[in-house]
Design a protein around this motif. Structure first.
Motif, mmCIF file in Angstrom:
data_model
loop_
_atom_site.group_PDB
_atom_site.id
_atom_site.type_symbol
_atom_site.label_atom_id
_atom_site.label_comp_id
_atom_site.label_asym_id
_atom_site.label_seq_id
_atom_site.Cartn_x
_atom_site.Cartn_y
_atom_site.Cartn_z
ATOM 1 N N ALA A 35 160.073 -116.352 -41.585
ATOM 2 C CA ALA A 35 158.697 -115.977 -41.240
ATOM 3 C C ALA A 35 157.724 -116.483 -42.306
ATOM 4 C CB ALA A 35 158.585 -114.468 -41.083
ATOM 5 N N VAL A 36 158.101 -116.362 -43.584
ATOM 6 C CA VAL A 36 157.248 -116.864 -44.666
ATOM 7 C C VAL A 36 157.097 -118.380 -44.541
ATOM 8 C CG1 VAL A 36 157.085 -117.194 -47.172
ATOM 9 C CG2 VAL A 36 157.775 -114.969 -46.247
ATOM 10 N N MET A 37 158.198 -119.077 -44.298
ATOM 11 C CA MET A 37 158.151 -120.536 -44.183
ATOM 12 C C MET A 37 157.272 -120.970 -43.007
ATOM 13 S SD MET A 37 161.952 -121.876 -45.141
ATOM 14 C CE MET A 37 162.974 -120.508 -44.643
ATOM 15 N N ARG A 38 157.411 -120.279 -41.882
ATOM 16 C CA ARG A 38 156.601 -120.642 -40.710
ATOM 17 C C ARG A 38 155.111 -120.431 -40.979
ATOM 18 N NH1 ARG A 38 160.669 -117.448 -37.747
ATOM 19 N NH2 ARG A 38 162.200 -118.942 -36.989
ATOM 20 N N SER A 39 154.785 -119.325 -41.632
ATOM 21 C CA SER A 39 153.365 -119.027 -41.868
ATOM 22 C C SER A 39 152.736 -119.986 -42.878
ATOM 23 C CB SER A 39 153.195 -117.586 -42.333
ATOM 24 O OG SER A 39 153.733 -117.397 -43.620
ATOM 25 N N MET A 40 153.532 -120.515 -43.809
ATOM 26 C CA MET A 40 153.005 -121.406 -44.838
ATOM 27 C C MET A 40 153.109 -122.881 -44.464
ATOM 28 S SD MET A 40 154.428 -119.632 -48.330
ATOM 29 C CE MET A 40 153.451 -120.701 -49.380
ATOM 30 N N ALA A 41 153.916 -123.218 -43.473
ATOM 31 C CA ALA A 41 154.272 -124.612 -43.191
ATOM 32 C C ALA A 41 153.089 -125.511 -42.862
ATOM 33 C CB ALA A 41 155.284 -124.664 -42.052
ATOM 34 N N THR A 42 152.063 -124.966 -42.252
ATOM 35 C CA THR A 42 150.949 -125.834 -41.834
ATOM 36 C C THR A 42 149.984 -126.148 -42.970
ATOM 37 O OG1 THR A 42 149.694 -123.900 -41.103
ATOM 38 C CG2 THR A 42 151.056 -125.020 -39.453
ATOM 39 N N ARG A 43 149.998 -125.352 -44.043
ATOM 40 C CA ARG A 43 149.008 -125.536 -45.112
ATOM 41 C C ARG A 43 149.582 -125.868 -46.478
ATOM 42 N NH1 ARG A 43 146.426 -119.951 -43.902
ATOM 43 N NH2 ARG A 43 147.484 -120.062 -41.937
ATOM 44 N N TRP A 44 150.845 -125.630 -46.697
ATOM 45 C CA TRP A 44 151.412 -125.747 -48.029
ATOM 46 C C TRP A 44 152.548 -126.768 -48.050
ATOM 47 C CZ3 TRP A 44 148.529 -123.116 -51.416
ATOM 48 C CH2 TRP A 44 147.773 -122.059 -50.939
ATOM 49 N N SER A 45 152.773 -127.360 -49.208
ATOM 50 C CA SER A 45 153.861 -128.335 -49.361
ATOM 51 C C SER A 45 155.201 -127.598 -49.455
ATOM 52 C CB SER A 45 153.658 -129.175 -50.626
ATOM 53 O OG SER A 45 153.871 -128.368 -51.776
ATOM 54 N N ASP A 46 156.276 -128.354 -49.278
ATOM 55 C CA ASP A 46 157.614 -127.775 -49.395
ATOM 56 C C ASP A 46 157.830 -127.172 -50.785
ATOM 57 O OD1 ASP A 46 158.114 -128.578 -46.828
ATOM 58 O OD2 ASP A 46 159.442 -130.243 -47.370
ATOM 59 N N ALA A 47 157.338 -127.847 -51.808
ATOM 60 C CA ALA A 47 157.500 -127.354 -53.184
ATOM 61 C C ALA A 47 156.791 -126.019 -53.365
ATOM 62 C CB ALA A 47 156.980 -128.383 -54.176
ATOM 63 N N GLU A 48 155.591 -125.883 -52.794
ATOM 64 C CA GLU A 48 154.854 -124.632 -52.914
ATOM 65 C C GLU A 48 155.519 -123.504 -52.116
ATOM 66 O OE1 GLU A 48 150.327 -126.199 -53.633
ATOM 67 O OE2 GLU A 48 151.256 -126.577 -51.675
ATOM 68 N N ILE A 49 156.069 -123.843 -50.966
ATOM 69 C CA ILE A 49 156.791 -122.842 -50.173
ATOM 70 C C ILE A 49 158.041 -122.383 -50.939
ATOM 71 C CG2 ILE A 49 158.107 -122.454 -48.054
ATOM 72 C CD1 ILE A 49 156.137 -124.418 -46.667
ATOM 73 N N ALA A 50 158.772 -123.332 -51.519
ATOM 74 C CA ALA A 50 159.966 -123.002 -52.292
ATOM 75 C C ALA A 50 159.617 -122.122 -53.486
ATOM 76 C CB ALA A 50 160.670 -124.278 -52.752
ATOM 77 N N ALA A 51 158.523 -122.441 -54.179
ATOM 78 C CA ALA A 51 158.101 -121.638 -55.326
ATOM 79 C C ALA A 51 157.754 -120.213 -54.890
ATOM 80 C CB ALA A 51 156.910 -122.295 -56.018
ATOM 81 N N THR A 52 157.092 -120.086 -53.748
ATOM 82 C CA THR A 52 156.733 -118.760 -53.242
ATOM 83 C C THR A 52 157.986 -117.957 -52.891
ATOM 84 O OG1 THR A 52 154.640 -119.592 -52.381
ATOM 85 C CG2 THR A 52 155.468 -117.537 -51.419
ATOM 86 N N LEU A 53 158.930 -118.587 -52.196
ATOM 87 C CA LEU A 53 160.178 -117.904 -51.854
ATOM 88 C C LEU A 53 160.929 -117.466 -53.107
ATOM 89 C CD1 LEU A 53 161.388 -120.132 -48.887
ATOM 90 C CD2 LEU A 53 160.526 -117.791 -48.737
ATOM 91 N N ASN A 54 160.931 -118.327 -54.124
ATOM 92 C CA ASN A 54 161.596 -117.978 -55.388
ATOM 93 C C ASN A 54 160.918 -116.782 -56.047
ATOM 94 O OD1 ASN A 54 163.600 -119.906 -55.276
ATOM 95 N ND2 ASN A 54 162.360 -121.455 -56.309
ATOM 96 N N ARG A 55 159.581 -116.776 -56.076
ATOM 97 C CA ARG A 55 158.859 -115.646 -56.679
ATOM 98 C C ARG A 55 159.147 -114.346 -55.936
ATOM 99 N NH1 ARG A 55 154.751 -119.340 -57.189
ATOM 100 N NH2 ARG A 55 153.689 -118.634 -55.325
ATOM 101 N N MET A 56 159.325 -114.452 -54.621
ATOM 102 C CA MET A 56 159.606 -113.274 -53.802
ATOM 103 C C MET A 56 161.082 -112.864 -53.848
ATOM 104 S SD MET A 56 157.280 -114.310 -50.510
ATOM 105 C CE MET A 56 157.366 -112.757 -49.645
ATOM 106 N N GLY A 57 161.898 -113.687 -54.491
ATOM 107 C CA GLY A 57 163.323 -113.385 -54.600
ATOM 108 C C GLY A 57 164.087 -113.586 -53.312
ATOM 109 N N MET A 58 163.552 -114.408 -52.409
ATOM 110 C CA MET A 58 164.207 -114.660 -51.123
ATOM 111 C C MET A 58 165.126 -115.865 -51.216
ATOM 112 S SD MET A 58 161.311 -114.098 -48.264
ATOM 113 C CE MET A 58 160.681 -112.486 -47.891
ATOM 114 N N LYS A 59 166.315 -115.706 -50.682
ATOM 115 C CA LYS A 59 167.295 -116.795 -50.670
ATOM 116 C C LYS A 59 167.318 -117.429 -49.285
ATOM 117 C CE LYS A 59 170.157 -115.007 -54.282
ATOM 118 N NZ LYS A 59 170.094 -115.942 -55.341
ATOM 119 N N THR A 60 167.648 -118.718 -49.238
ATOM 120 C CA THR A 60 167.776 -119.426 -47.968
ATOM 121 C C THR A 60 169.199 -119.949 -47.837
ATOM 122 O OG1 THR A 60 167.079 -121.534 -48.916
ATOM 123 C CG2 THR A 60 165.355 -120.121 -48.031
#
Length: 71
Positions: A45-70
């Motif tokens: 859900a986080v990836m889908r909401s960020m995908a249109t505006r943010w780069s993959d690196a920024e999405i990965a950084a956000t997921l890491n800060r949130m402690g979410m694993k893929t």
């Protein structure tokens, strides 16, 4: 020694110890294509909401800060 119980989807391992004893271990055999590396729905859900505006690196950084694993 290893055996497969296809009906129960188990792999049966029989260990023959040096002293003459035997132990049996049953391990569940995964279905074809089944694995433990899946991405949680919350992370998707986080990836889908960020995908249109943010780069993959920024999405990965956000997921890491949130402690979410893929997967």
């Amino acid at each position: 020694m290893a055996d497969v119980d296809d009906d129960a989807r188990d792999v049966i391992l029989t260990i023959h110890w040096h002293g003459g004893q035997h132990s049996q271990v049953r391990v569940r055999k995964p279905k074809s294509g089944e694995h433990g590396q899946s991405t949680p729905e919350e992370a998707l859900a986080v990836m889908r909401s960020m995908a249109t505006r943010w780069s993959d690196a920024e999405i990965a950084a956000t997921l890491n800060r949130m402690g979410m694993k893929t997967g």
